[in-house]
Design an enzyme around this catalytic site. Structure first.
Site, PDB file in Angstrom:
ATOM      1  N   ASP A 192      -4.947  15.511  -2.266  1.00  0.00           N
ATOM      2  CA  ASP A 192      -5.666  15.975  -1.073  1.00  0.00           C
ATOM      3  C   ASP A 192      -4.751  15.998   0.160  1.00  0.00           C
ATOM      4  OD1 ASP A 192      -7.904  16.832   0.322  1.00  0.00           O
ATOM      5  OD2 ASP A 192      -9.208  15.261  -0.464  1.00  0.00           O
ATOM      6  N   ASP A 217     -14.058  22.808   1.585  1.00  0.00           N
ATOM      7  CA  ASP A 217     -14.994  22.286   0.574  1.00  0.00           C
ATOM      8  C   ASP A 217     -16.189  23.205   0.350  1.00  0.00           C
ATOM      9  OD1 ASP A 217     -13.287  20.185   0.674  1.00  0.00           O
ATOM     10  OD2 ASP A 217     -14.838  18.671   1.005  1.00  0.00           O
TER      11      ASP A 217
END
Ligand code: GAL
Length: 392
Positions: free
Chosen positions: A156, A211
């Site tokens: 990430d 997202d």
């Protein structure tokens, strides 16, 4: 001797930089020849993942039959580790939620014939801020993951101290390449610096979007953002519009079917994001549509694209192995409508005569088709066909 190595490295770097699009230079771990398939904890469990959930999910992958269809990675997302490293600077599994540790979990998942994925961050802390990131600890963490038997790393982009993005992702790629264990490398950089243009050299997949959320608008916008990078994907490295929301309960069955169909055609990772231990039969039916999965896993590995659009009525298409073409007639409008796919838009010569297979009805359309195919499509639903040129 040193000079020879220097020149060899310089030459290799030069070739990598000057490679034209189309001649892809790929990460050399040999993984991801087709898009990855499996499960990830985040979309459903968010910060509340535990080793029990992971073990039971591995069991459910087997008992539901999903593993036989190609779903193999069981991926733990954020929040699996202690907030602080141990005395030797190693990451440590959270003692209350993962008391047996990651190695034991990997052994369990492997005993089922599945693979274990883990998560870290190219920053000082992960996005949840409940655990450390791997920035500056790339080699140490890659070694730890390998020693635990980890098969997959999602990496990430939070809390990254504004350090150079490419360098941060490259460092972990290099660290993984040295651990003596093939580890699938899934970059989660959210598409911020157009990773499709540089990530194929270092990773097996790269997020092209922020997202996904469990609603129709979010899902269709991820599909559209991912679409523009189609030409950069292929065996070894894939565009990732984020994980599946199928089965998480906020879209209709038709909407989830569209979601799964478009992800399959786009050669997106098929990472299930619901609680497969308790999914409904409709959810299982969508996720186990073998004909749709076969499109995703087709050996040609060519990402299908949006090829025409009239308002909210869209045609998506892409080539498959053996001269076949997959098409999706996608009705994004609020009413039923007829949608037509024309051969000129989907890459078929106008004189082609084809047989059409309906991948959701599991039946062939009557007769053969020439020039175009038209179908009535319900609101937010899709029709998905494979067109196979007739032999005559
Ligand atoms: C986001 C990432 C999500 C999930 C989350 C965990 O940055 O895009 O997929 O991993 O972090 O905190």
């Amino acid at each position: 001797m040193k000079m020879i190595w220097f020149w060899l490295l310089t030459l290799l770097c030069y070739q990598a930089k000057s490679a034209p699009v189309g001649r892809r230079i790929l990460v050399s771990n040999g993984l991801g020849q087709t898009p990855q398939m499996g499960w990830n904890s985040w979309n459903h469990f968010s910060r509340h993942v535990t080793e029990e959930i992971v073990r039971e999910t591995a069991d459910a992958m087997i008992s539901t039959g999903l593993s036989k269809l190609g779903y193999e990675y069981v991926n733990i997302d954020d929040c699996w580790a202690e907030l602080n490293r141990d005395d030797e600077g190693n990451l440590a599994a959270n003692a209350s939620t993962f008391p047996s540790g990651i190695k034991a979990l990997a052994d369990y998942v492997h005993s089922k014939g599945l693979k274990l994925g883990i998560y870290s961050d190219a920053g000082l802390q992960t996005c949840s801020k409940t655990m450390p990131g791997s920035l500056g600890y790339e080699e140490q963490d890659a070694k730890t993951f390998a020693s635990w038997g980890v098969d997959y790393l999602k990496y990430d982009n939070c809390n990254n101290a504004s350090k150079d993005t490419k360098e941060r992702y490259q460092n972990m790629s290099m660290a993984l390449s040295k651990v003596g264990r093939p580890i699938f490398y899934s970059m989660c950089e959210w598409g911020q610096e157009n990773p499709a243009t540089w990530a194929p050299k270092i990773a097996n997949s790269w997020r092209t979007t922020g997202d996904i959320h469990n609603n129709w608008e979010s899902m269709i916008s991820r599909a559209d953002q991912n679409d523009m990078w189609a030409s950069y994907a292929g065996p070894g490295g894939w565009n990732d519009p984020d994980m599946l929301e199928v089965g998480n309960g906020n879209m209709t069955t038709e909407e989830y079917r569209s979601h799964f169909s478009i992800w399959a055609l786009m050669k997106a990772p098929l990472l299930v994001g619901c609680d497969i231990r308790s999914m409904s039969s409709e959810t299982l039916e969508i996720l186990s549509n073998e004909e749709v999965i076969n499109v995703n896993q087709d050996s040609l590995g060519s990402q299908g694209k949006k090829v025409s659009k009239e308002g909210d009525l869209e045609v998506w298409a892409g080539p498959l192995s053996n001269g076949r073409v997959v098409i999706i007639l996608w009705n994004r409008s609020s009413k039923s409508a007829f949608i037509t796919a024309k051969w000129e838009d989907i890459g078929l010569p106008s004189e082609s005569v084809v047989e059409a297979r309906d991948l959701w009805n599991h039946s062939n359309l009557k007769g053969s088709l020439q020039g175009n195919v038209t179908s009535s499509v319900h609101s937010h639903a899709c029709k998905m066909y494979i067109l196979t040129p007739s032999s005559s």
